[in-house]
Write a protein that holds these residues in place. Structure first.
Motif, PDB file in Angstrom:
ATOM      1  N   ASP A  53     102.557 -54.510 -98.262  1.00 34.23           N
ATOM      2  CA  ASP A  53     102.663 -52.995 -97.648  1.00 34.23           C
ATOM      3  C   ASP A  53     101.680 -52.321 -98.632  1.00 34.23           C
ATOM      4  O   ASP A  53     101.858 -52.356 -99.730  1.00 34.23           O
ATOM      5  N   VAL A  54     100.650 -51.526 -97.987  1.00 39.23           N
ATOM      6  CA  VAL A  54      99.964 -50.254 -98.813  1.00 39.23           C
ATOM      7  C   VAL A  54     100.120 -49.153 -97.898  1.00 39.23           C
ATOM      8  O   VAL A  54     100.187 -49.380 -96.646  1.00 39.23           O
ATOM      9  N   ASP A  55     100.032 -47.847 -98.513  1.00 42.88           N
ATOM     10  CA  ASP A  55     100.130 -46.887 -97.650  1.00 42.88           C
ATOM     11  C   ASP A  55      98.512 -45.869 -98.180  1.00 42.88           C
ATOM     12  O   ASP A  55      98.728 -45.754 -99.511  1.00 42.88           O
ATOM     13  N   TRP A  56      97.842 -45.522 -97.299  1.00 35.44           N
ATOM     14  CA  TRP A  56      96.666 -44.842 -97.608  1.00 35.44           C
ATOM     15  C   TRP A  56      96.840 -43.414 -97.234  1.00 35.44           C
ATOM     16  O   TRP A  56      97.603 -42.970 -96.155  1.00 35.44           O
ATOM     17  N   TYR A  57      96.266 -42.457 -98.007  1.00 30.13           N
ATOM     18  CA  TYR A  57      96.229 -40.995 -97.778  1.00 30.13           C
ATOM     19  C   TYR A  57      94.976 -40.445 -98.015  1.00 30.13           C
ATOM     20  O   TYR A  57      93.973 -41.055 -98.607  1.00 30.13           O
ATOM     21  N   VAL A  58      94.499 -39.801 -97.312  1.00 30.21           N
ATOM     22  CA  VAL A  58      93.198 -39.001 -97.234  1.00 30.21           C
ATOM     23  C   VAL A  58      93.378 -37.602 -97.542  1.00 30.21           C
ATOM     24  O   VAL A  58      93.939 -36.835 -96.757  1.00 30.21           O
ATOM     25  N   TYR A  59      92.519 -37.031 -98.247  1.00 27.09           N
ATOM     26  CA  TYR A  59      92.275 -35.447 -98.518  1.00 27.09           C
ATOM     27  C   TYR A  59      90.715 -35.095 -98.342  1.00 27.09           C
ATOM     28  O   TYR A  59      89.772 -35.829 -98.897  1.00 27.09           O
ATOM     29  N   ARG A  60      90.669 -34.185 -97.204  1.00 31.13           N
ATOM     30  CA  ARG A  60      89.332 -33.679 -96.926  1.00 31.13           C
ATOM     31  C   ARG A  60      89.182 -32.415 -97.491  1.00 31.13           C
ATOM     32  O   ARG A  60      89.933 -31.353 -97.091  1.00 31.13           O
ATOM     33  N   ASN A  61      88.155 -32.291 -98.422  1.00 30.76           N
ATOM     34  CA  ASN A  61      88.085 -30.924 -98.959  1.00 30.76           C
ATOM     35  C   ASN A  61      87.241 -29.937 -98.240  1.00 30.76           C
ATOM     36  O   ASN A  61      86.104 -30.282 -97.972  1.00 30.76           O
ATOM     37  N   ASN A  62      88.115 -29.083 -97.316  1.00 36.17           N
ATOM     38  CA  ASN A  62      87.308 -28.106 -96.372  1.00 36.17           C
ATOM     39  C   ASN A  62      87.184 -26.658 -97.123  1.00 36.17           C
ATOM     40  O   ASN A  62      86.990 -25.845 -96.509  1.00 36.17           O
ATOM     41  N   SER A  63      87.378 -26.632 -98.560  1.00 35.49           N
ATOM     42  CA  SER A  63      87.390 -25.425 -99.356  1.00 35.49           C
ATOM     43  C   SER A  63      86.105 -25.418-100.247  1.00 35.49           C
ATOM     44  O   SER A  63      85.263 -26.407-100.423  1.00 35.49           O
ATOM     45  N   PHE A 125      93.254 -42.232-100.929  1.00 36.36           N
ATOM     46  CA  PHE A 125      94.319 -42.643-101.980  1.00 36.36           C
ATOM     47  C   PHE A 125      95.264 -44.044-101.466  1.00 36.36           C
ATOM     48  O   PHE A 125      95.410 -43.856-100.440  1.00 36.36           O
ATOM     49  N   LYS A 126      95.070 -45.096-102.351  1.00 43.53           N
ATOM     50  CA  LYS A 126      95.718 -46.279-101.680  1.00 43.53           C
ATOM     51  C   LYS A 126      96.817 -46.514-102.647  1.00 43.53           C
ATOM     52  O   LYS A 126      96.868 -47.067-103.868  1.00 43.53           O
TER      53      LYS A 126
END
Length: 148
Positions: A53-63, A125-126
């Motif tokens: 198992d791996v979990d991915w997160y994403v940050y989209r910089n809209n600032s 991020f993984k």
């Protein structure tokens, strides 16, 4: 020589982040394409259910913020790590890295910023187990993202 090594490092990073297991481990954020969105000031709790198992997160910089730090708190007795990869507004590869590993139950963190990390940048991020024995479907890890 240095340019060749940097190019090789970028290619290896992209291939590593682009690859995934032939099957989804638990069906939640198991790939970059299904990454869970996390915003500035956001936190999230989740488990790593098994050794694949791996979990991915994403940050989209809209600032206009150009710096970030992502923290991962492993559960007691378990050692999780994470890798990250950043893409520019046009999808171009910017940079990647791995958070420093402080061991079981500790907080691993990485940060980046400055020129090239402003508005329109996307960072993935993984989160993964440090070894095949590092997983626990009963005790959650925590992640936190801060940008400035």
């Amino acid at each position: 020589m240095i340019k060749k090594l940097m190019t090789l490092g970028a290619v290896v990073s992209v291939l590593t982040f682009g690859s995934q297991a032939a099957f989804a481990s638990d069906g939640w954020a198991d790939s970059k394409e299904t990454a869970h969105a996390i915003n500035d000031g956001g936190s999230f709790f989740q488990t790593i259910s098994d050794s694949t198992d791996v979990d991915w997160y994403v940050y989209r910089n809209n600032s206009d913020k150009s710096n970030w730090v992502f923290e991962l708190q492993s559960p007691a007795g378990i050692n999780y790590d994470y890798d990250w990869i950043a893409f520019g507004p046009n999808g171009e590869y910017i940079m990647s890295g791995t958070a420093g590993d402080l061991g079981p139950g500790q907080i691993d963190a990485a940060s980046a910023g400055g020129i090239g990390f402003g508005k329109g940048v996307t960072v993935y991020f993984k989160v993964r187990g440090h070894s095949s024995q590092d997983f626990d479907s009963r005790h959650a890890y925590a992640v936190y993202l801060s940008a400035w």
